[in-house]
Design an enzyme around this catalytic site. Structure first.
Site, short mmCIF file in Angstrom:
data_model
loop_
_atom_site.label_atom_id
_atom_site.label_comp_id
_atom_site.label_asym_id
_atom_site.label_seq_id
_atom_site.Cartn_x
_atom_site.Cartn_y
_atom_site.Cartn_z
CB SER A 154 -0.90 0.02 1.23
OG SER A 154 -1.79 -1.06 1.17
CD GLU A 237 0.68 -5.97 9.55
OE1 GLU A 237 0.75 -5.25 8.58
OE2 GLU A 237 1.10 -7.15 9.52
#
Lengths: 391, 361
Positions: A154, A237
């Protein structure tokens, strides 16, 4: 004044007014400027990276304070941060544990200040089975020569640096021959192509690495130790990164409550519940439970030697709640929500467009290790069930 | 497997020790679990009073052993895990807090509860103004309770001079009839209570207050949730054991991904449900306490039913038998869920509590 009140006051004083409708008219460049200015304003209070120590540009807040910050931030309807997850979480999370002092000095403060980073882990042939990655990094003097292909990175097209995994020893067992690098996204030999997501935006990228040279000093951790360093990145994460998302999802429950309240009048315990109210009550209970479990996760992380039994559970529970919440919100919103606003970018996890947020929710159930992989992790590492036979 | 990851991870050492004592005390209850006998009067008045549990979580000034709702939480979870008949957690978590808002007669009843010489039955049906028993001075009506023949008191919801109240009648009162009732959830004895013109003035204790009935509902939701998190833990533990020992196609069935994923989903729901219930207990006397208890009443009891149902399915044919005992969890889970969401009152309260909490900040 309590800390909660102080945070609430700050957001009500500093959140950009009417930002939602303004931002949707911005060009990509204007949007990036808006995001960075908002991050820098947040950083004046340490709210941009509340979990990162002050000396590195963060807020140095305790987990309990972080939850309050995220909760008040979400309730104030101030913008969430677009596209900065890697900078604010993965970069300090990885470098503060595995980086050299020089790497920390060179990269962390800039990352917190908004220099964009991306992640280059997955490959077309290495998704859930990340350890099968085939991009190679061959030592060549003071450099590594890198060849291969990466996917699902991304914001790679806007990023200055990337976190890269590549195989340095093809003969070693698959988890051992991998090394971890900092990739300069302007390096010669690197080709970036954008991929359009199901939401219509194109923040995803594919990377083609053709003899890209990475200096040895940009390797993080020892050669061949990349897999264990990456586990740290990934646990960040699944852990603290969830806190902010959870509070934004919980604020979505507020929005849904208002939406349903408008359609069915005020809630009252003195008559049979309407079906929609029962659904809302269910989401309210879930939002309280997910927050409670996230607090447990953080409290347990502070106990030395305590095994991580909750981060996969939090990842699955919060992403599936988001998916079901936006699913329901989109149905309740009805035809009004079907118009395509043609967004250049979408603030995650809740942009205010229920239908697009619902589509985007698959980004959360799939990314950071699919929820199926998380369930494998829970079953095998937490519950101790026998491993699947592997080919 | 060891119950390690399935237990609540943030118990203090003292709380863990207390959990173990509870487990030992309950072991004999649990040993009876798989015989077909219904839990009955043999449990004794105190059903734990003799082990000194009734005072847990009740202030020492009332003759209790002190401690907080966090201690009651530990006890309630263990009682649920052992699917025991004991109403000790309900006495400490629901009855005593309500009685402590009353007069000297109410306080005397708390003291008797702590001494193990009194036990108040727990209504399964709503304790709301709507369902208050008819009559201003003499109460008439019928409802269902958890409690054995040697429960000494029944709490009766009523409205006196417009104020929501609970009258605690002696089970021996001439106008109060207790009839044994067989519930599908046979792990706790139950009774039908019938009052015929029972004079309020003859109740052993009477407590009144604007939010009293809601307080009872909130506290009941919390104890039901804690009981459910215990039974869910036990059902999941049994399932994980089975997954590792039952072999089909030459492999333990727990090695199949379809099976694993269902276990993982059970685990995720269990940890959410358990975290919420324990944190709700810790928050019992704070601003967030009511919302959390009601959320737990809804979510934890529902998730426990899901987990108990999955445990039946994942045991295959054995899960469907009486002998395997998983039905006990499923039935008890459903009873807790019904109690917590009686007449939608719990969820309705949850939403108004949620709205109040949003407006407050």
């Amino acid at each position: 004044m309590t800390f909660r009140q102080e945070v609430a006051d700050w957001f009500s004083a500093h959140a950009p007014r009417e930002w939602q409708s303004e931002v949707e008219k911005y060009s990509r460049q204007e949007l990036l400027t808006f995001n960075r200015q908002w991050l820098q304003l947040l950083n004046t209070k340490g709210f941009g990276a509340p979990h990162v120590p002050k000396e590195w540009g963060g807020g140095g807040y305790s987990p309990e304070e972080q939850i309050i910050i995220y909760r008040e931030w979400a309730r104030s309807r101030a913008p969430s941060l677009g596209g900065y997850d890697i900078n604010l979480f993965h970069v300090p999370g990885t470098l503060l544990r595995a980086g050299t002092r020089a790497q920390q000095e060179k990269y962390i403060r800039d990352a917190i200040d908004g220099v964009l980073w991306c992640q280059a882990f997955s490959e077309p042939g290495a998704g859930s089975d990340l350890a099968s990655l085939r991009t190679t990094a061959v030592r060549d003097g003071d450099y590594y020569r890198v060849n291969g292909q990466k996917i699902w990175s991304s914001h790679a097209h806007e990023s200055k640096y990337g976190l890269l995994l590549a195989r340095t020893d093809p003969s070693a067992p698959r988890h051992h021959g991998i090394s971890y690098f900092i990739l300069d996204m302007s390096a010669p030999g690197l080709d970036i192509r954008r991929i359009r997501q199901c939401t219509g935006q194109a923040e995803f990228c594919e990377l083609f690495l053709d003899d890209v040279m990475i200096p040895v000093e940009d390797r993080i951790g020892a050669e061949g130790e990349g897999w264990s360093v990456a586990q740290r990145t990934l646990s960040v994460e699944r852990g603290i990164l969830a806190l902010g998302a959870i509070e934004h999802i919980n604020a979505g429950v507020d929005t849904l409550t208002d939406l349903v309240g408008r359609r069915s009048g005020d809630f009252s315990g003195e008559r049979p519940m309407y079906a929609a109210e029962a659904v809302v009550a269910d989401f309210v209970a879930r939002s309280v439970a997910v927050r409670s479990t996230a607090l447990d996760l953080i409290s347990l992380q502070q106990l030395p030697g305590s095994p991580d039994i909750l981060s996969s559970a939090i990842k699955v529970a919060s992403s599936e709640m988001l998916q079901e919440l936006t699913d329901y919100g989109s149905l309740i919103e009805g035809a009004d929500g079907l118009a395509d606003p043609h967004l250049e970018a979408q603030r995650s996890p809740l942009s205010g467009h229920w239908l697009l947020d619902w589509l985007q929710s698959w980004g959360r159930t799939i990314s950071a290790g699919t929820n199926e992989i998380q369930r494998n992790i829970i079953a095998e590492r937490v519950l101790g069930l026998p491993r699947e036979m592997r080919g | 497997m060891s119950a390690g990851p399935l237990r609540y991870g943030l118990l203090t050492d003292q709380e863990s020790d207390f959990a173990q004592s509870c487990q030992r005390a309950l072991a004999k209850d649990s040993a009876r679990a798989n015989d077909s006998a219904r839990a009955n009067d043999s449990e004794g008045v105190a059903a734990g009073g003799k082990d000194g549990w009734f005072g847990v979580g009740i202030a020492e000034e009332h003759g209790g052993a002190g401690g907080s709702m966090a201690d009651v939480a530990v006890m309630a979870e263990e009682i649920g895990a052992a699917h025991a008949a004991s109403l000790a957690a309900w006495q400490a978590g629901v009855v005593a807090p309500v009685l402590s808002k009353g007069d000297e007669k109410a306080a005397a009843l708390v003291t008797r509860i702590c001494a193990g010489t009194a036990c108040v039955a727990i209504p399964l049906t709503p304790m709301t103004v709507r369902s208050a028993l008819a009559g201003e001075h003499a109460l008439t009506g019928e409802f269902t309770v958890f409690g054995s023949r040697d429960c000494t008191h029944v709490p009766v919801p009523c409205v006196l001079a417009g104020v929501p109240s609970i009258a605690f009648f002696s089970a021996d009162h001439a106008r109060v009839r207790l009839l044994a009732l067989d519930l599908v959830d046979a792990s706790r004895p139950s009774l039908a209570v019938r009052l015929e013109d029972a004079p309020v003035g003859e109740a052993d204790a009477l407590v009144s207050g604007g939010s009293l009935l809601d307080d009872w509902v909130v506290a009941s939701n919390l104890i039901a949730a804690l009981d459910s998190t215990g039974l869910a833990r036990a059902a999941l533990t049994q399932t994980i054991d089975y997954a590792q020992t039952r072999v089909q196609f030459g492999r333990p069935i727990g090695s199949f991904q379809a099976y694993k994923h269902r276990c993982a989903t059970m685990f995720i729901k269990h940890k959410l449900a358990q975290s919420l219930a324990f944190r709700a207990a810790k928050a019992a006397h704070t601003a967030d306490g009511r919302l959390m208890a009601l959320a737990a009443g809804k979510l934890t009891t529902g998730y426990a039913t899901f987990i108990a149902g999955e445990s039946v399915q994942l045991h295959g044919g054995m899960g469907y038998t009486w002998e395997a005992g998983l039905h006990v969890f499923l039935k008890r889970a459903r009873a807790n869920e019904v109690l917590a969401r009686a007449d939608d009152h719990g969820p309705g309260l949850l939403l108004s509590e949620y709205r109040a909490s949003r407006n407050a900040s």
